[in-house]
Design an enzyme around this catalytic site. Structure first.
Site, PDB file in Angstrom:
ATOM      1  N   LYS A   1       2.087  -3.980  -5.555  1.00  0.00           N
ATOM      2  CA  LYS A   1       1.610  -4.837  -4.467  1.00  0.00           C
ATOM      3  C   LYS A   1       1.911  -4.271  -3.079  1.00  0.00           C
ATOM      4  CE  LYS A   1       3.767  -8.590  -4.471  1.00  0.00           C
ATOM      5  NZ  LYS A   1       4.326  -9.869  -4.797  1.00  0.00           N
ATOM      6  N   ASN A   2       3.129  -3.860  -2.831  1.00  0.00           N
ATOM      7  CA  ASN A   2       3.536  -3.425  -1.497  1.00  0.00           C
ATOM      8  C   ASN A   2       3.299  -1.932  -1.292  1.00  0.00           C
ATOM      9  OD1 ASN A   2       4.375  -6.034  -0.862  1.00  0.00           O
ATOM     10  ND2 ASN A   2       6.371  -5.685  -1.770  1.00  0.00           N
ATOM     11  N   CYS A   3       2.062  -1.553  -1.369  1.00  0.00           N
ATOM     12  CA  CYS A   3       1.668  -0.151  -1.237  1.00  0.00           C
ATOM     13  C   CYS A   3       0.431  -0.108  -0.336  1.00  0.00           C
ATOM     14  CB  CYS A   3       1.367   0.396  -2.626  1.00  0.00           C
ATOM     15  SG  CYS A   3       0.463   1.938  -2.667  1.00  0.00           S
ATOM     16  N   ASP A   4       0.431   0.774   0.646  1.00  0.00           N
ATOM     17  CA  ASP A   4      -0.697   0.863   1.582  1.00  0.00           C
ATOM     18  C   ASP A   4      -2.021   1.092   0.874  1.00  0.00           C
ATOM     19  OD1 ASP A   4       0.969   0.462   3.752  1.00  0.00           O
ATOM     20  OD2 ASP A   4       1.141   2.587   4.243  1.00  0.00           O
TER      21      ASP A   4
ATOM     22  N   GLN B   1      -3.241  -2.082  -0.664  1.00  0.00           N
ATOM     23  CA  GLN B   1      -3.723  -3.030   0.345  1.00  0.00           C
ATOM     24  C   GLN B   1      -5.127  -2.643   0.815  1.00  0.00           C
ATOM     25  OE1 GLN B   1      -2.207  -5.937   0.912  1.00  0.00           O
ATOM     26  NE2 GLN B   1      -0.753  -5.224  -0.629  1.00  0.00           N
TER      27      GLN B   1
END
Length: 114
Positions: free
Chosen positions: A7-10, A13
């Site tokens: 989820k927390n990956c550029d 996103q």
């Protein structure tokens, strides 16, 4: 259609934004939080070589010791490494009708999804 990644990956996103902008519905599996099965990785390896599926430019891979890095030439050992270190799997992996997309490449996604 299911998109796999962290989820927390550029890159993830950007992929999510592109999918929403193009009104493409999807489900998301965060393999950092939920893990990934041996069977799932094996199914991906029917489409991609181990060296394609493992992000050898990422920090997780770079932090492996030499013995672990050399073990990726063995499919079984590579699968175990990916299951234990999910951050080393390239992302996203997007399961679409008729195949898979690896990484977020706008041109390829446009050709396959629009």
């Amino acid at each position: 259609m299911t998109i796999y990644g962290i989820k927390n990956c550029d890159t993830m996103q950007k992929a999510f934004s592109w999918l929403r902008e193009n009104h493409i519905s999807f489900t998301f599996h965060d393999y950092k939080e939920k893990g990934i099965s041996k069977q799932k990785i094996e199914s991906w390896l029917k489409h991609f070589a181990i060296t394609e599926l493992i992000n050898t430019k990422g920090t997780t891979y770079k932090n492996l010791n030499e013995k672990e890095k050399q073990s990726i030439s063995n499919k079984s050992k590579a699968i175990v490494l990916m299951m234990e270190n999910t951050s080393m799997i390239k992302r996203p992996v997007f399961e679409i009708p008729g195949g898979l997309l690896l990484g977020f490449k706008v041109g390829e996604w446009e050709k396959k999804l629009l």
